[in-house]
Motif scaffolding. Structure first.
Motif, short mmCIF file in Angstrom:
data_model
loop_
_atom_site.label_atom_id
_atom_site.label_comp_id
_atom_site.label_asym_id
_atom_site.label_seq_id
_atom_site.Cartn_x
_atom_site.Cartn_y
_atom_site.Cartn_z
N GLY A 105 0.94 -1.13 0.22
CA GLY A 105 -0.09 0.09 0.40
C GLY A 105 0.84 1.23 0.35
N GLY A 162 -7.94 17.07 -3.78
CA GLY A 162 -8.88 16.24 -3.20
C GLY A 162 -9.25 16.18 -2.24
N ARG A 205 -7.27 10.07 -5.07
CA ARG A 205 -7.67 9.08 -5.01
C ARG A 205 -8.83 9.19 -3.90
NH1 ARG A 205 -6.58 2.23 -4.02
NH2 ARG A 205 -6.74 2.89 -1.96
N ALA A 206 -8.63 9.98 -3.11
CA ALA A 206 -10.18 9.92 -1.68
C ALA A 206 -10.58 11.52 -2.88
CB ALA A 206 -9.26 10.77 -1.13
N ALA A 207 -10.66 11.84 -3.85
CA ALA A 207 -11.08 12.46 -4.20
C ALA A 207 -12.44 11.72 -5.42
CB ALA A 207 -10.55 13.89 -5.30
N GLN A 263 -6.70 10.73 -11.77
CA GLN A 263 -6.12 10.16 -10.67
C GLN A 263 -4.84 10.20 -10.43
OE1 GLN A 263 -7.97 6.96 -8.24
NE2 GLN A 263 -5.73 5.83 -7.65
N GLY A 305 -1.26 8.70 -8.87
CA GLY A 305 -0.15 8.04 -7.67
C GLY A 305 -0.09 6.92 -8.47
N GLN A 306 -0.10 6.06 -7.17
CA GLN A 306 -0.08 5.00 -7.38
C GLN A 306 -0.17 3.57 -8.16
OE1 GLN A 306 1.34 2.70 -3.49
NE2 GLN A 306 1.91 0.61 -5.09
N GLY A 331 -6.09 20.37 -1.10
CA GLY A 331 -7.15 20.12 -0.31
C GLY A 331 -6.23 18.91 -0.25
N ASN A 352 -3.15 24.03 2.06
CA ASN A 352 -4.17 22.70 2.64
C ASN A 352 -3.84 23.82 3.62
OD1 ASN A 352 -4.66 20.71 4.18
ND2 ASN A 352 -3.71 19.52 2.92
N ASP A 381 -7.34 27.70 2.97
CA ASP A 381 -8.86 27.52 2.97
C ASP A 381 -9.31 27.42 0.69
OD1 ASP A 381 -11.53 26.44 1.42
OD2 ASP A 381 -12.43 26.66 3.79
N ARG A 423 -4.48 -0.43 4.70
CA ARG A 423 -5.09 1.20 5.01
C ARG A 423 -4.66 0.90 6.39
NH1 ARG A 423 -10.66 -0.77 1.67
NH2 ARG A 423 -9.63 -2.28 2.73
N ASP A 466 -0.63 -5.82 -4.72
CA ASP A 466 -0.76 -5.30 -5.94
C ASP A 466 -0.29 -5.86 -7.34
OD1 ASP A 466 -2.99 -3.35 -5.31
OD2 ASP A 466 -1.46 -2.02 -4.89
C1 LIG Z 1 -2.45 0.43 -2.49
C2 LIG Z 1 -3.53 1.45 -2.63
C3 LIG Z 1 -2.79 2.63 -3.34
C4 LIG Z 1 -3.75 3.72 -3.21
N1 LIG Z 1 -3.03 4.59 -4.49
C5 LIG Z 1 -3.03 6.47 -5.07
C6 LIG Z 1 -3.48 6.54 -5.92
O1 LIG Z 1 -2.67 6.26 -7.22
N2 LIG Z 1 -3.85 8.44 -5.57
C7 LIG Z 1 -3.91 8.81 -4.44
O2 LIG Z 1 -4.19 9.91 -4.24
N3 LIG Z 1 -3.77 8.09 -3.30
C8 LIG Z 1 -3.41 6.34 -3.65
N4 LIG Z 1 -4.15 5.43 -2.37
C9 LIG Z 1 -5.06 6.05 -0.94
C10 LIG Z 1 -4.60 7.04 -0.18
O3 LIG Z 1 -3.58 6.61 0.76
C11 LIG Z 1 -4.41 8.60 0.45
O4 LIG Z 1 -5.73 7.44 0.79
C12 LIG Z 1 -5.39 9.39 -0.49
O5 LIG Z 1 -4.36 9.91 -1.72
C13 LIG Z 1 -5.72 10.73 0.15
O6 LIG Z 1 -6.08 11.33 -0.59
P1 LIG Z 1 -6.22 13.19 -0.01
O7 LIG Z 1 -5.22 13.73 0.32
O8 LIG Z 1 -7.27 13.61 -0.99
O9 LIG Z 1 -7.32 12.74 1.02
P2 LIG Z 1 -7.01 13.22 2.90
O10 LIG Z 1 -5.86 12.31 3.68
O11 LIG Z 1 -7.97 12.85 3.28
O12 LIG Z 1 -6.68 14.79 2.52
C14 LIG Z 1 -7.65 15.80 2.56
C15 LIG Z 1 -6.75 16.96 3.78
O13 LIG Z 1 -7.28 18.18 3.51
C16 LIG Z 1 -6.84 19.44 3.51
N5 LIG Z 1 -8.28 20.23 3.63
C17 LIG Z 1 -9.48 20.14 4.47
N6 LIG Z 1 -10.89 20.91 4.48
C18 LIG Z 1 -9.57 21.92 3.67
C19 LIG Z 1 -10.17 23.10 3.14
N7 LIG Z 1 -11.46 23.54 2.52
N8 LIG Z 1 -8.60 23.22 2.25
C20 LIG Z 1 -7.67 22.98 2.33
N9 LIG Z 1 -7.06 22.17 2.83
C21 LIG Z 1 -7.54 21.68 3.19
C22 LIG Z 1 -6.75 18.64 4.59
O14 LIG Z 1 -5.96 19.31 5.56
C23 LIG Z 1 -5.95 16.70 4.60
O15 LIG Z 1 -4.56 17.41 4.14
C24 LIG Z 1 -3.81 4.48 -2.72
C25 LIG Z 1 -3.57 3.84 -1.17
C26 LIG Z 1 -3.88 2.48 -1.23
C27 LIG Z 1 -4.00 1.61 0.02
#
Ligand SMILES: Cc1cc2nc3c(=O)[nH]c(=O)nc-3n(C[C@H](O)[C@H](O)[C@H](O)COP(=O)(O)OP(=O)(O)OC[C@H]3O[C@@H](n4cnc5c(N)ncnc54)[C@H](O)[C@@H]3O)c2cc1C
Ligand SMILES: Nc1ncnc2c1ncn2[C@@H]1O[C@H](COP(=O)(O)O)[C@@H](O)[C@H]1O
Lengths: 340, 290
Positions: free
Chosen positions: A150, A227, A254-256, A267, A269-270, A284, A305, A323, B16, B129
């Motif tokens: 992961g 994100g 990916r979360a988005a 998307q 990333g990995q 974000g 962020n 924000d 995760r 994977d």
């Molecule tokens: C096997 C595996 C493969 C994966 N492959 C990928 C991949 O290819 N690509 C990928 O992206 N992820 C991948 N993931 C998922 C990865 O681990 C994370 O879960 C994901 O990248 C988190 O996305 P995020 O940063 O958008 O969300 P979060 O981690 O939830 O982060 C949200 C961020 O937004 C900020 N925020 C919140 N509200 C606001 C606001 N109003 N204004 C500004 N900032 C704000 C927060 O402070 C936080 O830093 C993978 C996971 C696994 C297990």
């Protein structure tokens, strides 16, 4: 030592796939380091012309299997050709694109040749190895480097005793570089009937819908990526608006994507695409390692962020603590007023 | 002859929720330190198998899993959702197997279930994977393969029609049986547990698990043979030990690096107008944008 081989995937349009050209570029370097030749294999129908596409990447020998039955791609005939050819040629290293074709084909080949295969490498290097238990040393192995588990760790995988050393690599991970525009290699036409048997055609394709290459954010110079922190579709529209005015593409974590804020093709990333734009604006995005794996080669990174301690900030050139809903409109406004 | 569908399912660490002690010094995964789950795409595979069973009267679904004793948990889970029988390939000598050694062991196990009609696996397991075990097992068994299956279009006792997901589209293919299919996460998700099946199978155990029970189940087992989850060892499979475990794995882990961030000197700004304007001005004047 034997040669480095690259499996050249042929696209629907009959060209060599981008990822294969990227791998030829990498293969050329590895072959140079090892002092061996670079060979390519292309399998398809009506593909004589691909030689012109691959030679500038420094290919010394191109093995061509050209037969109407070989397109579209089907596993068994392609696998039989590759397995037969590799039994004769005994490659040192073989690279495949980590595409739906490469990841269907390479494991089948590795199983038949009883060799190792490392999926989704993010780096390939040549290096030595000493076996800790026996003290036996190995020269010039292929270090196959990939995130594992992961993405929580980066593993270096080697195949000390078996050949070929095989790896798959995603599109966009290696850099595409012309070796020499005038480079000319040799074409070897393969006798297809020598390798494939009638039973290799048992799986019948009855229908195909291939969409033209959609959205391709990989080659974008500027990427505005959103994100989970962007929060809502309304806020995500701000990203499109900024991208629109500054001439960028929109990417996503990916979360988005999981939250339905963006399409899967965006998307990064990995498990998405790997990008290396001159500017990456992360909105974000926390910066999980799986995400960074696909963007940390960007020339400049801006992170927007709310959290000053978000991991992405550590690799950013500029960090805007704030924000996205407040910062993006200000950026758009300034650009509209001050450009041109 | 019973129409037999064999499902390969793996219990995987939930990547995760990874902690510090997730890796052992030799570079292999310390499974004991992690929550274990049914590999997500193997649930899609199970659903496709159950749909095949639904459309062929009298068909049976057999689950095969390779792993430590506790992997019996996912075999029970599969039974609660409609699988008929389960086999656990388990032996210390399998430890450290890469995909080549794993597919060798699985292919021997699946061979013991011949004649079977369909072999179904998930596309990939989330711990590595790799997406290699399905095609490698198919190769070892001499089966054609259909990867990335997304929809079961139709099946009868002779052939199957499958729609598969490609990078840039979909393809519908027809294959004679037996065939190996790997299932993509975009395929229908698995049906939930069925209350009656939970009642029926909740005492399903491997022999090893039974030894740890205080109650004597001998009689119950006699009356209800479906409660037996069969364990297969290296010996049961008559596997060649040099093709198993670390010795039988051509890939070796040379080195593991925990992911550490390289700290960059970054300039920290606020959301105030003058900070944003300063940054935008800098980007425009250095021709990064505009
Ligand atoms: C096997 C595996 C493969 C994966 N492959 C990928 C991949 O290819 N690509 C990928 O992206 N992820 C991948 N993931 C998922 C990865 O681990 C994370 O879960 C994901 O990248 C988190 O996305 P995020 O940063 O958008 O969300 P979060 O981690 O939830 O982060 C949200 C961020 O937004 C900020 N925020 C919140 N509200 C606001 C606001 N109003 N204004 C500004 N900032 C704000 C927060 O402070 C936080 O830093 C993978 C996971 C696994 C297990
Ligand atoms: N130890 C195992 N036991 C049973 N099935 C497995 C095992 N390892 C892999 N598989 C099957 O092979 C698929 C691909 O796994 P992988 O190549 O590890 O990504 C999984 O989704 C499973 O269906």
């Amino acid at each position: 030592m034997n040669n480095v081989f690259v499996y050249c995937e042929i696209t629907e349009e009959g060209h060599v796939a981008e990822v294969s050209l990227e791998l030829l570029s990498k293969g050329r370097k590895l072959a140079g380091e090892l002092g061996v030749k670079l060979e390519a294999v292309a399998i398809g129908s009506g593909i004589e012309k691909v030689s012109q596409e691959v030679f500038p990447f420094g290919v010394d020998v191109l093995h061509l299997a050209d037969d109407p039955r070989l397109s579209p791609y089907r596993t068994l005939p392609h696998a039989s050709i590759i397995i037969g050819l590799f039994k004769e040629e005994q490659p040192e290293i073989v690279l495949f694109g980590a595409t739906s074709i490469g990841r269907d084909l390479a494991p089948r080949v590795a199983s038949a040749l009883r060799c190792g295969l490392t999926a989704d490498c993010t780096a390939l290097e040549i290096g030595d190895h000493t076996e800790p238990k026996t003290g036996k040393t190995y020269k010039n192995l292929l270090y196959q480097i990939r995130p594992a588990f992961g993405g929580n760790i980066i593993a270096t995988i080697i195949n000390p005793d078996t050949r070929p050393q095989m790896a798959t690599v995603r599109e966009g991970v290696m850099k595409k570089e012309i070796h020499s525009a005038n480079h000319k290699g040799k074409v070897k036409n393969l006798d297809v009937s020598k390798y494939v048997k009638e039973s290799d055609f048992v799986v019948e394709i009855i229908e195909r819908h291939i969409e033209p290459q959609k959205l391709n954010i990989k080659n974008a110079q500027i990427i505005v990526a959103g994100g989970y922190g962007v929060g809502t579709p309304e806020n995500f529209k701000l990203l499109y608006e900024l991208a629109d005015v500054i001439g960028a593409q929109v990417g996503a974590s990916r979360a988005a994507v999981d939250a339905g804020l963006a399409e899967h093709e965006r998307q990064i990333g990995q498990t998405g695409v790997t990008v290396r734009p001159k500017l990456y604006i992360a909105c974000g995005i926390s910066g999980a390692v799986q995400h960074r794996a696909g963007m940390d080669q960007s020339a400049q990174i801006i992170s927007i962020n709310k959290d000053p301690n978000a991991p992405i900030n550590q690799i950013a050139d500029y960090v805007i603590i704030g924000d996205v809903a407040e910062v993006l409109p200000k950026m758009i406004k300034y650009y509209k007023q001050n450009s041109k | 002859m019973t129409f037999r569908i064999v499902v390969l399912a793996k219990q995987v660490p939930d990547t995760r929720n990874v902690g510090k002690d997730a890796m052992k010094a030799d570079g292999t995964v310390n499974r004991a330190a992690l929550p274990a789950i049914f590999n997500p795409e193997d649930l899609n595979a199970l659903e496709m198998a159950l749909r095949m069973k639904d459309s062929i009267p009298g068909a049976e679904v057999v689950v095969v899993s390779m792993g430590p004793g506790r992997a019996a948990e996912i075999i029970r889970e599969a039974m609660y959702r409609g699988a008929d029988r389960g086999f656990l390939v388990t032996d210390r000598k399998f430890a450290g197997s890469d995909t080549l050694a794993t597919s060798y062991a699985l292919s021997l196990a699946v061979k013991k279930l011949e004649p079977f009609h369909v072999l179904i696996a998930g596309r990939q397991a989330i711990d590595g994977d790799t997406a290699q075990v399905g095609p490698q097992t198919a190769e070892k068994l001499g089966l054609p393969q259909i990867t990335y299956a997304e929809e079961l279009v139709s099946i009868d006792t002779q052939k199957v029609i499958i729609r598969r997901r490609l990078e840039r589209g979909v393809e519908t293919v027809k294959a004679p049986l037996p065939v190996c299919i790997t299932v993509h996460g975009s395929a229908p998700s698995c049906r939930p547990r069925n209350a009656k099946l939970v009642m029926k199978y909740k005492h399903a155990r491997t022999t090893t698990e039974l030894q740890e029970e205080t109650r004597d189940y001998t009689e119950l087992r006699h009356e209800r043979p479906w409660l037996q989850i069969t364990e297969w060892s290296v010996e049961d499979l008559q596997a060649e030990t040099d093709k198993l475990g670390l010795a039988g794995s051509p890939t070796k882990v040379k080195k593991i690096d925990n992911v550490v961030l390289q700290h960059k000197e970054s300039k920290v700004l606020t959301a105030a107008d003058n900070d944003i304007d300063w940054l935008m001005k800098k980007l425009i004047s250095s021709h990064i944008i505009g």
